[in-house]
Design a protein around this motif. Structure first.
Motif, short mmCIF file in Angstrom:
data_model
loop_
_atom_site.label_atom_id
_atom_site.label_comp_id
_atom_site.label_asym_id
_atom_site.label_seq_id
_atom_site.Cartn_x
_atom_site.Cartn_y
_atom_site.Cartn_z
N ASP A 72 -36.55 9.45 -3.91
CA ASP A 72 -36.04 9.81 -5.22
C ASP A 72 -37.02 9.46 -6.34
OD1 ASP A 72 -33.70 10.85 -4.12
OD2 ASP A 72 -32.72 8.90 -4.15
N TYR A 73 -37.77 8.39 -6.17
CA TYR A 73 -38.80 8.03 -7.13
C TYR A 73 -39.88 9.11 -7.19
CZ TYR A 73 -42.78 5.79 -9.31
OH TYR A 73 -43.87 5.52 -10.12
N SER A 85 -31.24 12.22 -3.67
CA SER A 85 -31.10 12.81 -2.35
C SER A 85 -29.79 12.37 -1.70
CB SER A 85 -32.29 12.36 -1.49
OG SER A 85 -31.96 12.21 -0.16
N GLN A 86 -29.05 13.31 -1.13
CA GLN A 86 -27.81 12.96 -0.44
C GLN A 86 -28.07 12.04 0.73
OE1 GLN A 86 -25.72 16.58 0.55
NE2 GLN A 86 -24.52 16.45 -1.33
N CYS A 87 -29.18 12.24 1.43
CA CYS A 87 -29.52 11.38 2.55
C CYS A 87 -29.72 9.94 2.08
CB CYS A 87 -30.78 11.90 3.24
SG CYS A 87 -31.32 10.86 4.61
N THR A 88 -30.49 9.76 1.02
CA THR A 88 -30.72 8.43 0.48
C THR A 88 -29.42 7.79 0.01
OG1 THR A 88 -32.98 8.94 -0.17
CG2 THR A 88 -31.90 7.16 -1.36
N TYR A 95 -23.25 5.31 -0.42
CA TYR A 95 -22.34 6.07 -1.28
C TYR A 95 -21.34 6.82 -0.43
CZ TYR A 95 -20.79 9.47 -4.76
OH TYR A 95 -20.03 10.23 -5.59
N LEU A 96 -20.07 6.71 -0.75
CA LEU A 96 -19.03 7.44 -0.03
C LEU A 96 -18.64 8.67 -0.83
CD1 LEU A 96 -16.63 4.64 1.24
CD2 LEU A 96 -18.35 5.89 2.52
#
Length: 96
Positions: A72-73, A85-88, A95-96
């Motif tokens: 993300d950085y 990013s959803q993966c991150t 994160y739920l």
């Protein structure tokens, strides 16, 4: 992240295990998110690292403008976008 306040050391790498106590605290909480990460919080995840940073280096915590995972950085540096990013978010930031 430098414990002496040296600004050039502003990164916590994934293999940094200073947050073992915080990871154990997260695991002991029994929080629902543990069901999605194998039942145990790793000190290599973002949540315990952020807890450690806030508790142990409050001045650094207060000065932080943004806190990113590397992917993300790099996206932020390349595009200026704060989208994450959803993966991150799910795999490392729980994160739920």
């Amino acid at each position: 992240v430098s414990t002496t306040g040296e600004k050039r050391w502003d990164t916590i790498v994934w293999l940094d295990h200073r947050a073992i106590a915080e990871a154990d605290e997260c695991t002991a909480s029994g929080h629902e998110v543990l069901n999605y990460i194998g039942g145990v919080m790793s000190p290599e995840m973002a949540t315990p690292k952020l807890m450690w940073l806030k508790r142990n280096l409050p001045g650094t915590w207060k000065e932080a403008g943004y806190l990113f995972d590397l992917t993300d950085y790099l996206t932020w540096q390349a595009t200026g976008s704060l989208a994450r990013s959803q993966c991150t978010l799910t795999a490392k930031w729980t994160y739920l």
